[in-house]
Design a protein around this motif. Structure first.
Motif: not given
Length: 130
Positions: A24-50
């Motif tokens: 419950d301490n994670v929110a707003d997961i996004s992939f600004p350059l596309g891709g996801g939701p599964v993580l892979e090498d070199g994939l840029a992503f953002r998420f909110g925590t704390f």
């Protein structure tokens, strides 16, 4: 943990679409350059925590640029491995560098290790329930 495998744990750790279901301490997961939701090498992503949005894979470096009172550099690594006897080991390690991190470290209780323990506990519950 007994009765789980590294592959089962990694499924929930690498698929960001599952994170909010068990942590419950994670929110707003996004992939600004596309891709996801599964993580892979070199994939840029953002998420909110704390309460902060951070770029962030089982290893990532989160950076928050800004003035010294705002800047952060946060390498975070996960180790998930099968052990003998039908056991799995899940370790996470994070180093936080910057004034906001120093301020968090002075809080009692410290929200960072407590947040990581909640993430580990939720990860195990999700994998056990699958």
């Amino acid at each position: 943990m007994r009765g789980l495998t590294a592959a089962r744990i990694r499924r929930f750790l690498s698929d960001t679409a599952t994170w909010e279901s068990y942590y419950d301490n994670v929110a707003d997961i996004s992939f600004p350059l596309g891709g996801g939701p599964v993580l892979e090498d070199g994939l840029a992503f953002r998420f909110g925590t704390f309460g902060r949005g951070r770029p962030g894979p089982a290893a990532w470096t989160a950076r928050q640029d800004g003035a010294p009172e705002e800047g952060l550099d946060v390498p975070h690594v996960w180790l998930v491995e099968d052990l003998s006897g039908g056991r799995v080991r899940i370790l996470t390690r994070e180093t936080q560098i910057g004034r906001p991190a120093a301020a968090l470290a002075r809080q009692t209780p410290n929200p960072v290790p407590n947040g990581h323990q909640a993430w580990l506990d939720g990860l195990v519950r999700a994998a056990e329930a699958a």
